[in-house]
Motif scaffolding. Structure first.
Motif, PDB file in Angstrom:
ATOM      1  N   LEU A  72       0.797  -1.225   0.000  1.00 53.39           N
ATOM      2  CA  LEU A  72       0.000   0.000   0.000  1.00 53.39           C
ATOM      3  C   LEU A  72       0.830   1.277   0.000  1.00 53.39           C
ATOM      4  N   THR A 106       0.057  -0.878  -5.264  1.00 51.69           N
ATOM      5  CA  THR A 106      -1.358  -0.737  -4.898  1.00 51.69           C
ATOM      6  C   THR A 106      -1.629   0.663  -4.358  1.00 51.69           C
ATOM      7  N   TYR A 144      -4.545   3.117  -5.762  1.00 55.09           N
ATOM      8  CA  TYR A 144      -5.656   3.582  -4.922  1.00 55.09           C
ATOM      9  C   TYR A 144      -5.614   5.096  -4.753  1.00 55.09           C
ATOM     10  N   ARG A 145      -4.409   5.667  -4.639  1.00 57.25           N
ATOM     11  CA  ARG A 145      -4.303   7.125  -4.516  1.00 57.25           C
ATOM     12  C   ARG A 145      -4.928   7.809  -5.728  1.00 57.25           C
ATOM     13  N   ILE A 187      -7.102   6.518  -7.922  1.00 58.95           N
ATOM     14  CA  ILE A 187      -8.540   6.242  -8.037  1.00 58.95           C
ATOM     15  C   ILE A 187      -9.344   7.111  -7.072  1.00 58.95           C
ATOM     16  N   ILE A 188      -8.846   7.238  -5.846  1.00 53.33           N
ATOM     17  CA  ILE A 188      -9.557   8.057  -4.857  1.00 53.33           C
ATOM     18  C   ILE A 188      -9.562   9.527  -5.278  1.00 53.33           C
ATOM     19  N   VAL A 201     -13.345  -2.606  -6.691  1.00 55.13           N
ATOM     20  CA  VAL A 201     -12.095  -3.258  -7.105  1.00 55.13           C
ATOM     21  C   VAL A 201     -12.209  -3.718  -8.558  1.00 55.13           C
ATOM     22  N   VAL A 250     -10.287  -0.795 -10.043  1.00 52.10           N
ATOM     23  CA  VAL A 250      -8.899  -1.095  -9.685  1.00 52.10           C
ATOM     24  C   VAL A 250      -8.248  -1.969 -10.755  1.00 52.10           C
ATOM     25  N   GLU A 273      -3.444  -9.256  -0.793  1.00 48.74           N
ATOM     26  CA  GLU A 273      -3.176  -7.998  -1.498  1.00 48.74           C
ATOM     27  C   GLU A 273      -2.867  -8.187  -2.983  1.00 48.74           C
TER      28      GLU A 273
END
Length: 545
Positions: A44, A91, A95-96, A98-99, A114, A118, A149
């Motif tokens: 992460l 990951t 995620y950074r 996408i958010i 996801v 993702v 993960e």
């Protein structure tokens, strides 16, 4: 159009997926193909830049300033192809991004999940920034199949393979075939279970690479092939090698590159030209002497923390046809009153102080610099090692007894201080004390101008160089005159003359400190000139003692 090779691992970690990916790329290159390698990391963290070397090993830095996994160092050393920002994803980064899109409303009110968001982001990364003439893209997936993960990555690869078609994307699965000493047997069950796990997630591997300590008998290969639904020839044994540079030839002998081409339906491929690797192994196997290099650092209990440095020293040995014995020395040992610095360092033919962060061990590094300076032992300081050389020189030859670095707190004579701004291709970069740590250093390749009559100019064979950096602190150019009066010459500066890049002592047999990390650009078939020159000086030193 590029073909894709996905490499996964099972059973346990540390099976050598990165080394296998690098070796396969080297073999395909030897056949005349253009190859690139990427790493997909499931952790992460946005990148490994804020991770302790004890957690993750060294951070490898690319020309374009990406802080990446150390496997990218293997990729570059084996192929000579410079890695890019687009060759490593985590990951955390996915995620950074996408958010950030979700907060901006880019998904137009959709539920962000996801699958597909993702997995689509992972597929976009896999297929992005690909040169038109690329033949093969190799993608290594970090971690082990079955890890929670890694599931989005495996699902993304399943989709990608399905979308691209049978002859455009294949899978190689690396597993362990353990030897049970009490039974005197190699056991194939872990491999069977690992492949079954991968198959249950929708990916049937075309090739299985089996790490083993003993030769894999034909009957065991046949058993793995039967239960894992591959050809027996596609079960590739991978035994431990004497050197990582022997691995490409070992995999070629086992048929890995031939099986990859067969899996893609490629016939009549050119035979590999292994001359480059034959020369590398000849230099490794037939040294004409040996030298001992003392590396005085703070992460010496974990060799992976200095992976590129270790290999660059080996490359320097190859250039001089000598074996390099590395003596790892904890800098903290030299900070105790009873420390026997001279007795510990006297057996060394060269002393190297590598990069690092934090105050721990700094005074021990300064003690090592003083020993090298006063005893005329070849000294190589890299990043923090250059800064410690400047502080030692300031204290002991320039009359600045209270010289220090603001990295460790306030000091009366800040010979080393925080870089607050510097120029890049994108413009002026600014940093403030107390800001974020991640991605806020002077990172990537920067040019430097060398003094024409300097030692380093003769080593490089020119006065214009480009090297990779990773640091927040810099030697304060305001102390240049004082340090030079003490014999420490600034022989390399940034093109604007503001940032010191290289210092050296002309009255010393070999004393050079560099702010950058030359080890990141060294290769077995193209040793970095500074390491080749340093080991050459160590060879001369070995003849004096």
């Amino acid at each position: 159009m590029a073909r894709f090779i996905f490499i996964t691992g099972g059973v346990v970690s540390s099976l050598g997926k990165g080394l296998m990916a690098a070796s396969l790329a080297a073999l395909l290159q030897a056949r005349g193909y253009k190859v690139r390698i990427r790493k997909l990391d499931p952790y992460l963290n946005v990148d490994p830049g804020t991770m302790s070397p004890y957690q993750h090993g060294e951070v490898y830095v690319t020309d374009d300033g990406a802080e990446t996994d150390l496997d990218l160092g293997h990729y570059e050393r084996f192929t000579g192809v410079p890695a890019r920002q687009s060759d490593n994803i985590t990951t955390g980064r996915i995620y950074r991004d996408i958010i950030a899109k979700e907060r901006r409303g880019d998904y137009l009110g959709a539920t962000v999940q996801v699958v597909p968001h993702v997995t689509n982001a992972i597929k976009d990364f896999i297929g992005s920034d690909i040169d038109p003439d690329l033949d093969f893209m190799i993608c290594e997936v970090g971690g082990t199949v079955g890890d929670i993960e890694s599931l989005p990555f495996i699902e993304a690869i399943r989709q990608f393979r399905n979308e691209r078609g049978r002859f455009d994307a294949i899978s190689i699965h690396t597993t362990l075939v353990p030897y049970i000493a009490a039974a005197g047997e190699l056991k194939t069950k872990p491999t069977q279970h690992s492949v079954r796990e991968l198959t249950s997630l929708g990916i049937q591997p075309e090739i299985i690479v089996c790490r083993c300590e003993h030769p894999l008998p034909d009957n065991e290969r046949a058993k793995i092939a039967l239960f894992c639904n591959v050809r027996k020839e596609a079960v590739i044994p991978a035994l431990d090698a004497k050197s990582i540079y022997a691995v490409p030839a070992q995999y070629h002998a086992a048929g890995l590159d031939a099986e990859v081409l067969r899996a893609f339906g490629i016939e009549n491929a050119p035979a590999p030209n292994m001359a480059r690797w034959d020369d590398v192994m000849d230099r490794l196997a037939n040294p004409e002497g040996e030298v001992t290099i003392g590396v005085v650092g703070k992460y010496v209990v974990l060799p992976d923390a200095y992976k590129s440095l270790t290999e660059a020293l080996v490359h320097g040995g190859m250039a001089n046809r000598v074996k390099v014995n590395i003596k790892w020395l904890d800098a903290e040992l030299f900070e105790h009153p009873e420390a026997e610095v001279a007795a510990t360092l006297e057996p060394c033919h060269g002393i190297l102080v590598p990069g690092g962060f934090g105050e721990r061990g700094s005074e021990g590094k300064i003690a090592a610099v003083e020993f090298a300076r006063t005893r005329n032992v070849p000294y190589f300081g890299i990043c923090l090692g250059m800064q410690m050389a400047c502080i030692e020189g300031a204290r002991n030859t320039a009359g600045l007894a209270k010289a220090g670095t603001t990295e460790f707190g306030q000091t009366e004579e800040p010979v080393v201080g925080l870089i607050t701004e510097w120029m890049t291709a994108e413009g002026l970069q600014k940093r403030e004390a107390g800001g974020d740590l991640g991605g806020t250093m002077r990172l990537g390749a920067y040019d430097a101008k060398l003094t024409g009559n300097s030692h380093v100019a003769s080593v490089y064979g020119g006065t214009d160089i480009s090297e990779r950096h990773r640091h927040r602190y810099e030697v304060n150019a305001h102390y240049k005159d004082a340090l030079e009066q003490g014999g420490l010459v600034f022989s390399g500066m940034s093109p604007d003359g503001q940032l010191p890049e290289i210092v050296e002592r002309p009255d010393h047999p070999w004393f050079i400190g560099v702010q950058f990390h030359p080890e990141l650009k060294s290769k077995p078939f193209d040793p970095h000139p500074l390491f080749a020159s340093f080991i050459e000086a160590a060879v001369k030193q070995s003849r004096l003692v």
